[in-house]
Structures are given as structure tokens and as C-alpha cells.
Write a protein that holds these residues in place. Structure first.
Motif, short mmCIF file in Angstrom:
data_model
loop_
_atom_site.label_atom_id
_atom_site.label_comp_id
_atom_site.label_asym_id
_atom_site.label_seq_id
_atom_site.Cartn_x
_atom_site.Cartn_y
_atom_site.Cartn_z
N LEU A 23 5.02 29.76 -5.79
CA LEU A 23 3.61 30.30 -5.64
C LEU A 23 2.99 29.70 -4.18
O LEU A 23 2.60 30.65 -3.21
CB LEU A 23 2.71 30.40 -6.54
N SER A 24 2.83 28.42 -4.08
CA SER A 24 2.54 27.67 -2.94
C SER A 24 3.42 28.05 -1.48
O SER A 24 2.84 28.19 -0.54
CB SER A 24 2.53 26.39 -3.08
N SER A 25 4.63 28.45 -1.75
CA SER A 25 5.42 28.42 -0.64
C SER A 25 5.55 29.92 -0.34
O SER A 25 5.91 30.27 0.71
CB SER A 25 6.75 27.97 -0.80
N ASP A 26 5.68 30.76 -1.34
CA ASP A 26 6.22 32.11 -1.07
C ASP A 26 5.25 33.36 -1.60
O ASP A 26 5.32 34.41 -1.72
CB ASP A 26 7.36 32.48 -1.96
N GLY A 27 4.03 32.56 -2.23
CA GLY A 27 3.01 33.78 -2.82
C GLY A 27 3.37 34.37 -3.97
O GLY A 27 4.49 34.09 -4.73
N THR A 28 2.55 35.17 -4.56
CA THR A 28 3.04 35.81 -5.71
C THR A 28 4.24 36.48 -5.72
O THR A 28 4.68 36.68 -6.84
CB THR A 28 1.59 36.74 -6.35
N LEU A 98 -7.16 25.80 3.45
CA LEU A 98 -6.18 25.44 4.44
C LEU A 98 -5.29 24.44 3.44
O LEU A 98 -4.03 24.51 3.96
CB LEU A 98 -6.80 24.77 5.67
N ALA A 99 -5.49 23.95 2.83
CA ALA A 99 -4.75 22.93 1.92
C ALA A 99 -3.90 23.59 1.07
O ALA A 99 -2.57 23.06 0.77
CB ALA A 99 -5.43 21.82 1.14
N ALA A 100 -4.09 24.83 0.67
CA ALA A 100 -3.08 25.57 -0.12
C ALA A 100 -3.37 27.05 0.07
O ALA A 100 -3.87 27.80 -0.71
CB ALA A 100 -3.57 25.42 -1.82
N PRO A 101 -2.99 27.41 1.17
CA PRO A 101 -3.23 28.73 1.68
C PRO A 101 -2.59 30.08 0.93
O PRO A 101 -2.98 31.01 0.60
CB PRO A 101 -2.61 28.80 3.12
N GLN A 102 -1.40 29.60 0.14
CA GLN A 102 -0.88 30.68 -0.62
C GLN A 102 -1.71 30.98 -1.98
O GLN A 102 -1.84 31.91 -2.43
CB GLN A 102 0.57 30.43 -0.97
N LEU A 103 -2.20 29.70 -2.46
CA LEU A 103 -3.01 29.83 -3.73
C LEU A 103 -4.21 30.49 -3.44
O LEU A 103 -4.82 31.24 -4.12
CB LEU A 103 -3.03 28.47 -4.11
N PHE A 104 -4.70 30.12 -2.10
CA PHE A 104 -5.91 30.64 -1.62
C PHE A 104 -5.77 32.27 -1.53
O PHE A 104 -6.58 32.97 -2.07
CB PHE A 104 -6.53 30.22 -0.45
N ASP A 105 -4.84 32.66 -1.13
CA ASP A 105 -4.62 34.03 -0.86
C ASP A 105 -4.37 34.77 -2.32
O ASP A 105 -4.90 35.79 -2.60
CB ASP A 105 -3.21 34.40 0.05
N ALA A 106 -3.81 34.11 -3.25
CA ALA A 106 -3.49 34.66 -4.69
C ALA A 106 -4.75 34.72 -5.53
O ALA A 106 -5.01 35.58 -6.02
CB ALA A 106 -2.54 33.66 -5.26
N MET A 107 -5.57 33.89 -5.06
CA MET A 107 -6.97 33.68 -5.99
C MET A 107 -7.75 34.88 -5.30
O MET A 107 -8.41 35.68 -5.90
CB MET A 107 -7.65 32.57 -5.59
N PHE A 108 -7.86 35.09 -4.23
CA PHE A 108 -8.88 35.91 -3.33
C PHE A 108 -8.19 37.16 -2.98
O PHE A 108 -8.99 38.01 -2.44
CB PHE A 108 -9.65 34.98 -2.28
#
Length: 187
Positions: A23-28, A98-108
Motif C-alpha cells: 500500500l505504501s509503495s503502490d497505493g490501494t 509527506l511521511a506516508a503519501p500513499q497511505l495519506f492518499d488511501a485515507m483521504f
């Protein structure tokens, strides 16, 4: 004789760790149950048995990401001056994103669950309420509207920054937040 438990807590933890990495590297979209099972030396049946399916696995990862994100932001709120704390909160929000951009995108990204929105707005609303109570912000200021306005400002700024759309040398998030807050100060 009882059947040995094949899908145990250790496998669950291993699957969560690897799913978090994907998830962190490639998103959902990068979280493939087939790839996840292969990488952990198990079967997709194990993933279904332990989590129920991809939506439940992602839900668990996003819940964990939200708890970490909220803890990161909550650490700021001890400041005595609520207005200064709101400025610091904006910086903490950005650092977490910025520390976890893919997780941020997945959350929001996509359809934001109400619980996620509530958790994101809670610290802002509480600080605005404190600012109103202490006279740092106007007494007629609606904390819910102010919190949403601040969130939109910070979230929008972070989104622009992550997509490299801020003009060169113009990374002034704290100034932007102070500008919004100055408009809400008592006359």
C-alpha cells in the motif's frame, strides 16, 4: 485431536506488514491478494480466512494508518496558545502526509468515510473552541465551519505540494494558516 491452527496471529501480522508495504509503495491498487499471499508464502485462502477479503484488509490498514496519523497530529495539541497550536497542527498534518503519501492518499482519496472526516476535524475543532473560549478568536466563530476551512486550507496546500504545483520557493503553509486565523481574530 484438535486440528492445528494454520492461519495464526503470526501469519496475520506478516500479511499486514507486507500489505502495508504494498500500500505504501503502490497505493490501494497495488495490494493484490495473490501477490500478498505469494510474498508471504501462503495462499489467498489464508488471506480470506484471516481478513474476509481485500476490502476488509484495506479497511484494517487504513484504520491503522488513521490511528497513526491522528496520533501524529494529536501530539501537537498540548500548546497553551490555541492559535499557535493550530499553526503547528498544520505542520504536523503536512509532515504526516509527506511521511506516508500513499497511505495519506488511501485515507483521504475517494469516498471519505464519515469516521475519517470526524477524526481529521476533531483536533482542529477543539483548538478553535479553545481559541474562542480564551478570546484569541472571535466569539461568533463557528468551530465546525472554522475547522473545515482550516482543513481545506491545509489539505489543499499539502495536495498541491505533493504534486509539485506550488511555485518555486513559495512553500509558506504556516503563513497561509496564519492569514486565515488572522481573519478570525477579535477586532
Amino acid at each position: 485431536m484438535a486440528r492445528p491452527k494454520v492461519h495464526d496471529a503470526a501469519l496475520r501480522a506478516q500479511l499486514l506488514t507486507r500489505a502495508r508495504e504494498l500500500l505504501s509503495s503502490d497505493g490501494t491498487d497495488g495490494v493484490s491478494l495473490r501477490v500478498l499471499a505469494r510474498d508471504c508464502g501462503t495462499s489467498t485462502t489464508a488471506v480470506y480466512s484471516l481478513f474476509g477479503g481485500k476490502p476488509e484488509l484495506l479497511g484494517e490498514l487504513l484504520d491503522e494508518a488513521l490511528r497513526r496519523f491522528t496520533a501524529h497530529v494529536d501530539a501537537v495539541r498540548a500548546e497553551d496558545d490555541p492559535v499557535a497550536a493550530l499553526v503547528r497542527l498544520a505542520g504536523a498534518y503536512r509532515r504526516a502526509a509527506l511521511a506516508a503519501p500513499q497511505l495519506f492518499d488511501a485515507m483521504f482519496g475517494g469516498a471519505l468515510p464519515p469516521a475519517t472526516a470526524h477524526a481529521a476535524l476533531r483536533p482542529l475543532r477543539e483548538l478553535v473552541q479553545r481559541g474562542v473560549a480564551r478570546g484569541s478568536l472571535r466569539p461568533d466563530l463557528d468551530p465546525a465551519t472554522a475547522a473545515l476551512t482550516l482543513w481545506a486550507t491545509v489539505h489543499g496546500w499539502v495536495s498541491l505540494q505533493r504534486r509539485h504545483l506550488l511555485p518555486e520557493g513559495r512553500d509558506r503553509l504556516e503563513d497561509a494558516v496564519r492569514g486565515v486565523l488572522d481573519g478570525w481574530r477579535p477586532a
